[in-house]
Design a protein around this motif. Structure first.
Motif, mmCIF file in Angstrom:
data_model
loop_
_atom_site.group_PDB
_atom_site.id
_atom_site.type_symbol
_atom_site.label_atom_id
_atom_site.label_comp_id
_atom_site.label_asym_id
_atom_site.label_seq_id
_atom_site.Cartn_x
_atom_site.Cartn_y
_atom_site.Cartn_z
ATOM 1 N N PRO A 28 0.848 -0.954 0.011
ATOM 2 C CA PRO A 28 -0.129 0.032 -0.040
ATOM 3 C C PRO A 28 0.987 1.012 0.262
ATOM 4 C CG PRO A 28 0.009 -0.974 2.178
ATOM 5 C CD PRO A 28 0.456 -1.967 1.301
ATOM 6 N N ASP A 29 2.295 1.291 0.339
ATOM 7 C CA ASP A 29 2.994 2.500 0.316
ATOM 8 C C ASP A 29 3.864 2.559 -0.896
ATOM 9 O OD1 ASP A 29 1.914 3.105 2.913
ATOM 10 O OD2 ASP A 29 3.223 1.596 3.970
ATOM 11 N N ALA A 30 4.134 1.635 -1.372
ATOM 12 C CA ALA A 30 4.805 1.728 -2.859
ATOM 13 C C ALA A 30 4.586 2.693 -3.766
ATOM 14 C CB ALA A 30 5.156 0.227 -3.293
ATOM 15 N N MET A 61 -5.347 -11.543 -0.433
ATOM 16 C CA MET A 61 -4.387 -10.618 0.272
ATOM 17 C C MET A 61 -4.283 -9.364 -0.913
ATOM 18 S SD MET A 61 -4.919 -11.164 3.420
ATOM 19 C CE MET A 61 -5.462 -12.516 4.316
ATOM 20 N N VAL A 62 -4.184 -9.531 -2.138
ATOM 21 C CA VAL A 62 -3.756 -8.823 -2.970
ATOM 22 C C VAL A 62 -4.261 -8.986 -4.244
ATOM 23 C CG1 VAL A 62 -1.304 -8.045 -1.964
ATOM 24 C CG2 VAL A 62 -1.556 -9.828 -3.597
ATOM 25 N N HIS A 63 -4.460 -8.154 -5.158
ATOM 26 C CA HIS A 63 -4.743 -8.391 -6.653
ATOM 27 C C HIS A 63 -4.135 -7.267 -7.332
ATOM 28 C CE1 HIS A 63 -7.734 -5.614 -5.349
ATOM 29 N NE2 HIS A 63 -7.922 -4.883 -6.544
ATOM 30 N N GLN A 64 -4.152 -7.208 -8.709
ATOM 31 C CA GLN A 64 -3.604 -6.421 -9.738
ATOM 32 C C GLN A 64 -4.547 -5.641 -10.215
ATOM 33 O OE1 GLN A 64 -1.234 -9.628 -12.209
ATOM 34 N NE2 GLN A 64 0.188 -8.176 -12.307
ATOM 35 N N ASP A 65 -4.258 -4.378 -10.380
ATOM 36 C CA ASP A 65 -5.202 -3.377 -11.126
ATOM 37 C C ASP A 65 -4.272 -2.688 -12.213
ATOM 38 O OD1 ASP A 65 -3.701 -1.431 -9.772
ATOM 39 O OD2 ASP A 65 -5.340 -0.631 -8.619
ATOM 40 N N PRO A 110 -9.048 3.668 8.330
ATOM 41 C CA PRO A 110 -7.842 3.857 7.647
ATOM 42 C C PRO A 110 -7.008 2.453 7.394
ATOM 43 C CG PRO A 110 -7.277 4.845 9.639
ATOM 44 C CD PRO A 110 -8.577 4.694 9.564
ATOM 45 N N VAL A 111 -7.034 2.086 6.205
ATOM 46 C CA VAL A 111 -6.349 0.667 6.140
ATOM 47 C C VAL A 111 -5.422 0.920 4.676
ATOM 48 C CG1 VAL A 111 -6.337 -1.710 5.453
ATOM 49 C CG2 VAL A 111 -8.221 -0.785 6.941
ATOM 50 N N GLY A 112 -3.845 1.196 5.095
ATOM 51 C CA GLY A 112 -3.072 1.472 4.088
ATOM 52 C C GLY A 112 -3.294 2.739 3.535
ATOM 53 N N ASP A 113 -3.474 3.035 2.379
ATOM 54 C CA ASP A 113 -3.746 4.149 1.735
ATOM 55 C C ASP A 113 -5.243 4.264 1.351
ATOM 56 O OD1 ASP A 113 -3.729 2.562 -0.351
ATOM 57 O OD2 ASP A 113 -2.454 3.602 -1.466
ATOM 58 N N GLN A 114 -6.042 3.589 1.865
ATOM 59 C CA GLN A 114 -7.539 3.457 1.672
ATOM 60 C C GLN A 114 -8.335 3.608 2.834
ATOM 61 O OE1 GLN A 114 -7.698 -0.625 -0.069
ATOM 62 N NE2 GLN A 114 -7.828 0.315 -2.141
ATOM 63 N N ALA A 115 -9.762 4.243 2.618
ATOM 64 C CA ALA A 115 -10.776 4.288 3.532
ATOM 65 C C ALA A 115 -11.685 3.150 3.689
ATOM 66 C CB ALA A 115 -11.389 5.704 3.614
ATOM 67 N N VAL A 116 -11.821 2.338 4.525
ATOM 68 C CA VAL A 116 -12.677 1.111 4.338
ATOM 69 C C VAL A 116 -13.799 1.298 5.231
ATOM 70 C CG1 VAL A 116 -12.813 -1.326 4.841
ATOM 71 C CG2 VAL A 116 -10.707 -0.174 4.114
ATOM 72 N N ALA A 117 -14.982 1.005 4.552
ATOM 73 C CA ALA A 117 -16.124 1.359 5.308
ATOM 74 C C ALA A 117 -16.357 0.057 6.169
ATOM 75 C CB ALA A 117 -17.429 1.269 4.203
ATOM 76 N N ALA A 118 -16.449 0.395 7.587
ATOM 77 C CA ALA A 118 -16.492 -0.407 8.671
ATOM 78 C C ALA A 118 -17.763 -0.848 9.162
ATOM 79 C CB ALA A 118 -15.565 -0.131 9.853
ATOM 80 N N ASP A 119 -18.769 0.202 9.216
ATOM 81 C CA ASP A 119 -20.094 -0.068 9.778
ATOM 82 C C ASP A 119 -21.026 0.951 9.174
ATOM 83 O OD1 ASP A 119 -22.164 -1.321 11.213
ATOM 84 O OD2 ASP A 119 -21.473 -0.414 13.190
ATOM 85 N N GLN A 120 -22.364 0.825 9.036
ATOM 86 C CA GLN A 120 -23.144 1.728 8.804
ATOM 87 C C GLN A 120 -24.674 1.485 9.185
ATOM 88 O OE1 GLN A 120 -24.780 2.084 4.700
ATOM 89 N NE2 GLN A 120 -25.074 -0.086 4.583
#
Length: 252
Positions: A28-30, A61-65, A110-120
């Motif tokens: 996530p930081d590269a 755990m990872v994927h390519q984009d 925050p997870v790495g460089d992403q914002a993850v929806a944890a609850d709504q």
């Protein structure tokens, strides 16, 4: 010789696991998350890194984009489990916010460089409701909930490379909230404020998703969401969740 062979195999397995974890931490930081760039950064061979990436890919755990390797949903699921206590502590806050405004309220982490929806919590009194799927992840520069986190992120200057984003981050830090229009969903406005730890770094953000009729009340929404986030910050400061070590590791 059998014992020596077994010890060598164990040592080799340990090295492989260590490399896989190092790769996962670095993705996530590269700046350029390709196998070649990761190998250069970690001082090992491209083939070894690629083997680790393929293994991690099998467990989602990872994927390519288009830009290279990125974190997969498996990491997001683990992050959600690791931060369960924090999410549970914020649940009553979400319920109150959704009930008061009759709109969807959301907590993002925050997870790495992403914002993850944890609850709504979705509004109950509407035939048409905004549903933001838990587990959804976007770059921290996207959406009000992401930028509210980014504005108080320890490495925000690295993550917010573009000048327009940096200017908005400065504005968010000054006014205390972030706004987005039609970024993640058409016809949806988001107003978010950060939940902070003792070092004034973002633990999470809390977001209210509103339809177009409420856009004219942005100032009122912003005041409400900032008051809610401030209350959550104070509540967490008095608990053991103020600086949860597992979340600190996820942020880094």
């Amino acid at each position: 010789f059998g014992h020596i062979f077994y010890a060598c195999r164990m040592a080799e397995s340990s090295k492989t696991v260590n490399l896989a974890l190092a790769v996962l931490r670095r993705v996530p930081d590269a700046p350029t998350p390709t196998a070649t760039a990761l190998a250069l950064d970690l001082g090992t061979s491209r083939q070894a890194v690629l083997r680790c990436l393929r293994s991690l890919e099998q467990f989602d755990m990872v994927h390519q984009d288009g830009s290279g390797w990125v974190l997969g949903r498996g990491v997001l699921e683990l992050a959600h489990r690791a931060t369960g206590d924090l999410v549970n502590a914020l649940r009553p806050t979400l319920v109150d916010l959704a009930a008061t405004w009759n709109e969807t309220a959301l907590v993002a982490l925050p997870v790495g460089d992403q914002a993850v929806a944890a609850d709504q919590v979705m509004a109950l009194g509407r035939m048409v409701r905004i549903d933001y799927a838990v587990g959804s992840a976007y770059d921290l520069t996207v959406g009000a909930h992401g930028r509210a986190i980014l504005a108080f992120h320890p490495v925000r200057d690295t993550l917010a490379a573009a000048d327009p984003v940096r200017a908005e981050i400065r504005s968010i830090r000054k006014q205390g909230y972030a706004v987005s229009h039609d970024e993640i969903g058409s016809g949806v406005t988001g107003v978010a404020a950060p939940i902070l730890d003792a070092d004034i770094n973002s633990l999470a953000s809390i977001l209210l998703l509103a339809p177009p009729p409420l856009v004219s009340r942005i100032a009122e929404l912003a005041n409400a969401i900032m008051a809610t986030a401030s209350q959550a910050t104070r509540q967490l400061a008095t608990s053991q969740l103020a600086n949860p070590p597992h979340l600190d590791r996820l942020r880094r």
